[in-house]
Scaffold this active site. Structure first.
Site, PDB file in Angstrom:
ATOM      1  N   ARG A  91       0.832  -1.204   0.000  1.00  0.00           N
ATOM      2  CA  ARG A  91       0.000   0.000   0.000  1.00  0.00           C
ATOM      3  C   ARG A  91       0.872   1.261   0.000  1.00  0.00           C
ATOM      4  O   ARG A  91       0.546   2.246  -0.662  1.00  0.00           O
ATOM      5  CB  ARG A  91      -0.918  -0.003   1.219  1.00  0.00           C
ATOM      6  CG  ARG A  91      -1.696   1.289   1.383  1.00  0.00           C
ATOM      7  CD  ARG A  91      -2.651   1.214   2.559  1.00  0.00           C
ATOM      8  NE  ARG A  91      -3.345   2.483   2.755  1.00  0.00           N
ATOM      9  CZ  ARG A  91      -4.362   2.662   3.592  1.00  0.00           C
ATOM     10  NH1 ARG A  91      -4.806   1.654   4.301  1.00  0.00           N
ATOM     11  NH2 ARG A  91      -4.941   3.835   3.707  1.00  0.00           N
ATOM     12  N   CYS A 166     -19.775  -1.914   2.048  1.00  0.00           N
ATOM     13  CA  CYS A 166     -18.981  -0.808   2.571  1.00  0.00           C
ATOM     14  C   CYS A 166     -19.820  -0.140   3.647  1.00  0.00           C
ATOM     15  O   CYS A 166     -21.055  -0.065   3.520  1.00  0.00           O
ATOM     16  CB  CYS A 166     -18.637   0.177   1.458  1.00  0.00           C
ATOM     17  SG  CYS A 166     -17.600   1.565   1.988  1.00  0.00           S
ATOM     18  N   ASP A 167     -19.177   0.346   4.702  1.00  0.00           N
ATOM     19  CA  ASP A 167     -19.951   0.947   5.785  1.00  0.00           C
ATOM     20  C   ASP A 167     -20.155   2.444   5.617  1.00  0.00           C
ATOM     21  O   ASP A 167     -20.947   3.042   6.340  1.00  0.00           O
ATOM     22  CB  ASP A 167     -19.299   0.665   7.141  1.00  0.00           C
ATOM     23  CG  ASP A 167     -17.866   1.175   7.224  1.00  0.00           C
ATOM     24  OD1 ASP A 167     -17.205   1.239   6.176  1.00  0.00           O
ATOM     25  OD2 ASP A 167     -17.394   1.484   8.329  1.00  0.00           O
ATOM     26  N   HIS A 200     -17.267   3.930  -3.048  1.00  0.00           N
ATOM     27  CA  HIS A 200     -16.456   5.127  -2.786  1.00  0.00           C
ATOM     28  C   HIS A 200     -16.693   6.228  -3.817  1.00  0.00           C
ATOM     29  O   HIS A 200     -15.841   7.094  -4.015  1.00  0.00           O
ATOM     30  CB  HIS A 200     -14.959   4.780  -2.717  1.00  0.00           C
ATOM     31  CG  HIS A 200     -14.599   3.970  -1.507  1.00  0.00           C
ATOM     32  ND1 HIS A 200     -13.309   3.542  -1.247  1.00  0.00           N
ATOM     33  CD2 HIS A 200     -15.354   3.510  -0.472  1.00  0.00           C
ATOM     34  CE1 HIS A 200     -13.292   2.851  -0.110  1.00  0.00           C
ATOM     35  NE2 HIS A 200     -14.529   2.816   0.368  1.00  0.00           N
ATOM     36  N   TYR A 249     -15.664   9.853   0.345  1.00  0.00           N
ATOM     37  CA  TYR A 249     -14.523   9.622  -0.536  1.00  0.00           C
ATOM     38  C   TYR A 249     -14.531  10.535  -1.761  1.00  0.00           C
ATOM     39  O   TYR A 249     -13.501  10.668  -2.435  1.00  0.00           O
ATOM     40  CB  TYR A 249     -14.478   8.159  -0.976  1.00  0.00           C
ATOM     41  CG  TYR A 249     -13.878   7.249   0.065  1.00  0.00           C
ATOM     42  CD1 TYR A 249     -12.502   7.013   0.108  1.00  0.00           C
ATOM     43  CD2 TYR A 249     -14.671   6.626   1.025  1.00  0.00           C
ATOM     44  CE1 TYR A 249     -11.947   6.176   1.058  1.00  0.00           C
ATOM     45  CE2 TYR A 249     -14.127   5.801   1.981  1.00  0.00           C
ATOM     46  CZ  TYR A 249     -12.763   5.575   1.996  1.00  0.00           C
ATOM     47  OH  TYR A 249     -12.208   4.764   2.949  1.00  0.00           O
TER      48      TYR A 249
END
Length: 455
Positions: A91, A166-167, A200, A249
């Protein structure tokens, strides 16, 4: 009921175990199998889970760990996929290569997200194939980022039995309900909402209470907006101009230069922070692993998306339920528990109609769904406006090129995918990104062998 967690050595896995032990969503899990390719990380998280299990006593689900995928999948009813190919160290490469070219360096947004997808698509496809062979009746609930395109690839093998979660979308909806003195669960029969996008990349476009859209009134009220994390993030004037509240996002799309500047000024990227923090946790030999894990988790949650904020996160926003609650509610509904209304990543076709007419049937969108024992039922949504449609099509077009590159080994398709991403928009930078990632990340050199250019 047997639940398998792929990426079982991941730092947030104990949250899932806690949710299962507490019977979140009302479902009883008999056994949880943690699978990971890294035995050291698996042992560390297994130790935390063991302490949690001791705390719950006889009601705690049984658990075991394994590094054998076939062993993990046998007898599975549900599979949570939360893998991180290349680990947190990869990452940091995703972030730094982009930043060194003056581009946004972020885990799932922009070129960093595409590099992450390049490493992940092949393993995700192989996992889906293994599930289809070993546990064909299991549901796969995908957390693996970038979740939209990864879910899309897994659905190519598993069809409707692969769902992405996704939360962040449902967290936004809960915050709006709280502003209106409502509880999203207790008042579910009175509430409706229209949310549309990709993972996102989405917008909350209406929020009805007893049939009346309350979102315009919230947008007009400074006091109400002050209580919504996303409104503070984007600015009140901007959400009013949009007439909707974007997923957090979208900050990286609307305020790209600001986000990049803040990341650079911080001196370390989010990935570098997590490597420093979590390497120390995994290497630690302290007796109280659980207390150490809770301390590190709190630091992690408080610093989430720190480059987008001028303030510390509020306690109510940190304690928003998290992806583990979303996953458990989804699993419980599919297993015969109470019906749930959720925002999920699903295929663009519901019955005989497309949810978004201008997008392909097999493209995965993020929309409200009703979930029950018969499956996941996407709900109709209003058509996107041209700006929303354009952003969705451009992003997924780029991600699909990257997915094709990952599955065929084509460097040309990877170059095209990087170049056409809306936060790159340059064949020259696309080539530099590709070359930079191939040089810095050995795993990508394996995915895209030299000289490979087949479409």
């Amino acid at each position: 009921m047997r639940l398998v967690i792929l990426g079982g050595g991941g730092f947030r896995v104990p949250l899932v175990y806690e949710a299962a032990a507490a019977r979140a969503g009302g479902v009883a899990v008999d056994e949880i199998v943690l699978h990971d390719s890294d035995p050291g990380r698996l042992a560390a998280i297994g130790a935390v889970v063991g302490e949690l299990a001791d705390g719950y006593g006889r009601s705690a689900p049984a658990y075991r760990t394994t590094t054998d995928l076939a062993d993990a999948l046998r007898g599975a009813d549900f599979v949570f996929s939360a893998i991180r190919v290349g680990g947190a160290h990869a990452r940091t490469v995703d972030e730094r290569v982009a930043l060194d070219l003056g581009l946004l360096g972020q885990e799932t947004i922009g070129p960093g997200g595409l590099a992450y997808a390049l490493r992940t698509i092949g393993p995700a496809r192989r996992i889906a194939e293994a599930v289809a062979e070993i546990a064909p009746r299991a549901w796969v609930i995908n957390f693996t980022n970038p979740a939209g395109i990864v879910t899309e690839v897994m659905r190519g093998v598993l069809g409707e039995r692969a769902v992405g979660i996704c939360d962040t979308p449902i967290g936004l909806v809960r915050r709006l309900a709280r502003v209106l003195d409502l509880d999203l669960d207790a008042d579910a029969g009175r509430i409706g909402y229209d949310y549309l996008g990709l993972n996102h990349l989405g917008w909350l476009r209406s929020f009805t209470v007893d049939g009346t859209d309350r979102l315009p009134g919230v947008l007009a009220d400074d006091h109400a907006l002050e209580r919504i994390e996303e409104a503070r993030l984007f600015g009140f004037d901007w959400v009013r101009a949009l007439g909707s509240i974007p997923n957090e996002y979208l900050f990286y799309y609307f305020f790209t230069d600001e986000a990049r500047r803040r990341i650079e000024q911080a001196g370390e990227t989010r990935g570098e922070f997590l490597v420093r923090q979590q390497d120390a946790f995994y290497a630690g030999a302290g007796r109280d692993r659980l207390a150490d894990w809770r301390r590190v988790l709190r630091e992690r949650e408080e610093s989430y998306m720190a480059e987008t904020r001028d303030e510390e996160r509020e306690a109510a926003d940190i304690a928003g339920g998290g992806y583990q609650e979303v996953a458990m509610r989804l699993m419980a509904a599919l297993a015969g528990g109470p019906e749930q209304r959720m925002i999920l990543d699903v295929g663009n076709r519901a019955g005989d109609q497309r949810l978004v007419a201008a997008l392909p049937d097999d493209l995965v969108v993020e929309v409200p769904c009703v979930v029950d024992s018969a499956g996941v039922h996407p709900q109709p949504v209003a058509a996107p406006d041209l700006a929303q449609l354009g952003m969705m099509a451009r992003l997924r077009g780029s991600e699909r090129l990257i997915a094709e590159a990952a599955l065929t080994g084509s460097r040309e398709r990877a170059w095209e995918g990087f170049a056409l991403h809306p936060l790159v928009d340059s064949p020259v930078l696309g080539r530099r990104l590709l070359d930079g990632y191939l040089t810095a990340e050995p795993l990508l050199a394996e995915v895209l062998p030299a000289g490979s250019s087949a479409r």
